[in-house]
Enzyme design. Structure first.
Site, mmCIF file in Angstrom:
data_model
loop_
_atom_site.group_PDB
_atom_site.id
_atom_site.type_symbol
_atom_site.label_atom_id
_atom_site.label_comp_id
_atom_site.label_asym_id
_atom_site.label_seq_id
_atom_site.Cartn_x
_atom_site.Cartn_y
_atom_site.Cartn_z
ATOM 1 N N ASP A 1 -29.772 -4.185 -48.169
ATOM 2 C CA ASP A 1 -29.186 -5.256 -48.823
ATOM 3 C C ASP A 1 -27.749 -5.085 -47.972
ATOM 4 O OD1 ASP A 1 -28.401 -6.851 -51.280
ATOM 5 O OD2 ASP A 1 -26.597 -5.868 -50.891
ATOM 6 N N ASP B 1 -22.697 -15.485 -39.170
ATOM 7 C CA ASP B 1 -22.622 -15.159 -37.745
ATOM 8 C C ASP B 1 -21.839 -16.096 -36.852
ATOM 9 O OD1 ASP B 1 -24.146 -12.747 -38.045
ATOM 10 O OD2 ASP B 1 -26.066 -13.680 -37.359
HETATM 11 P P1 ITT Z 1 -33.400 -10.221 -48.774
HETATM 12 O O1 ITT Z 1 -32.346 -9.876 -50.001
HETATM 13 O O2 ITT Z 1 -34.635 -10.767 -49.141
HETATM 14 O O3 ITT Z 1 -33.593 -9.315 -47.705
HETATM 15 P P2 ITT Z 1 -30.994 -11.941 -48.192
HETATM 16 O O4 ITT Z 1 -30.611 -12.959 -47.064
HETATM 17 O O5 ITT Z 1 -30.942 -12.651 -49.640
HETATM 18 O O6 ITT Z 1 -32.600 -11.385 -47.940
HETATM 19 P P3 ITT Z 1 -28.910 -9.938 -48.930
HETATM 20 O O7 ITT Z 1 -29.210 -10.221 -50.397
HETATM 21 O O8 ITT Z 1 -28.819 -8.620 -48.262
HETATM 22 O O9 ITT Z 1 -30.147 -10.720 -47.924
HETATM 23 O O10 ITT Z 1 -27.794 -10.837 -48.499
HETATM 24 C C1 ITT Z 1 -27.074 -10.604 -47.264
HETATM 25 C C2 ITT Z 1 -26.318 -11.965 -47.090
HETATM 26 O O11 ITT Z 1 -25.204 -11.351 -46.298
HETATM 27 C C3 ITT Z 1 -26.997 -12.804 -46.105
HETATM 28 O O12 ITT Z 1 -27.752 -13.833 -46.921
HETATM 29 C C4 ITT Z 1 -26.027 -13.244 -45.305
HETATM 30 O O13 ITT Z 1 -25.178 -14.453 -45.803
HETATM 31 C C5 ITT Z 1 -24.827 -12.262 -45.140
HETATM 32 N N1 ITT Z 1 -25.367 -11.389 -44.068
HETATM 33 C C6 ITT Z 1 -25.736 -10.084 -44.093
HETATM 34 N N2 ITT Z 1 -25.922 -9.611 -42.809
HETATM 35 C C7 ITT Z 1 -25.786 -10.609 -41.983
HETATM 36 C C8 ITT Z 1 -26.052 -10.892 -40.683
HETATM 37 O O14 ITT Z 1 -26.335 -10.014 -39.944
HETATM 38 N N3 ITT Z 1 -25.500 -12.026 -40.027
HETATM 39 C C9 ITT Z 1 -25.019 -12.999 -40.776
HETATM 40 N N4 ITT Z 1 -24.856 -12.785 -42.114
HETATM 41 C C10 ITT Z 1 -25.347 -11.698 -42.724
#
Ligand code: ITT
Length: 202
Positions: free
Chosen positions: A81, A159
């Site tokens: 997460d 990003d």
């Molecule tokens: P899963 O839960 O299915 O793994 P998700 O995209 O919904 O996928 P999260 O619930 O962890 O993942 O949400 C994290 C959000 O934070 C993600 O959708 C991006 O909007 C942002 N985020 C996290 N890491 C990032 C990164 O490396 N680059 C850009 N945005 C990021």
């Protein structure tokens, strides 16, 4: 504690970019990352609510393990997460990053920060993983600042507006996958996952 280095780790995620980044980082350590969907197509996870990424990742892995532990055949499993935490906004969007990105998007974040001098922010990545016996948790972060101008085409999510402090003036979206993973929160958490168990062969 010493453990054998796993050859393969299943990653439960619906985000292909997370899978690509994790695969790239772990390939350097000769560990394969595969989507859990490859062995199990019917895992239903209710997106957990929580105060921080660590709590959410932990609740998520408990749910996933409940439905797939028998199918893992002793292989490792991980969930992640993550989120963007902006200082001037009291850590917003934080644990709501995914929702906020799909609603107001990067433009909405930029509007909220236009008047603010402080553009500092950090990405956080919390990984919970199952090593066949128990659950462990690790967390990585990446400090940076928000760019009011969206730049670049690679990466995902925030990003195009995130400039990592340890880089040059480019946003993560202006970097190659290798350049991003050299600096990212996700890489830091993945490396901690590997170090946590202190594999004798590393
Ligand atoms: P899963 O839960 O299915 O793994 P998700 O995209 O919904 O996928 P999260 O619930 O962890 O993942 O949400 C994290 C959000 O934070 C993600 O959708 C991006 O909007 C942002 N985020 C996290 N890491 C990032 C990164 O490396 N680059 C850009 N945005 C990021």
């Amino acid at each position: 504690m010493h453990r054998e280095k796993p050859e393969l780790i299943f990653f439960h995620t619906g985000n292909e970019h997370k899978l690509d980044e994790a695969s790239q980082v772990m390939s350097e350590l000769q560990i394969k990352i595969r989507s859990l969907k490859d062995i199990s197509s019917s895992i239903s996870v209710v997106e957990p609510q929580g105060e921080n990424c660590a709590q959410i990742a932990h609740s998520k892995i408990m749910q996933v393990l409940d439905s797939v532990e028998d199918e893992l055949n002793g292989n490792w499993l991980m969930v992640e997460d993550s989120g963007l935490f902006i200082d001037a906004l009291g850590g917003f969007p934080g644990v709501y990053s995914s929702y906020v990105h799909s609603t107001v998007g990067n433009e909405g974040i930029v509007k909220l920060l236009e008047e603010s001098k402080d553009k500092s922010a950090r990405y956080i990545s919390s990984i919970s993983f199952w090593d066949g016996e128990r659950i462990h948790s690790v967390q990585g972060h990446c400090k940076g600042r928000i760019s009011l101008e969206s730049r670049g085409d690679s990466g995902f999510g925030y990003d195009p507006i995130f400039i990592p402090e340890a880089g040059d003036d480019r946003t993560f979206s202006e970097m190659t996958l290798l350049e991003k993973t050299a600096l990212s929160h996700r890489t830091m958490a993945l490396k901690m996952m590997v170090e946590k168990l202190n594999f004798p062969s590393m």
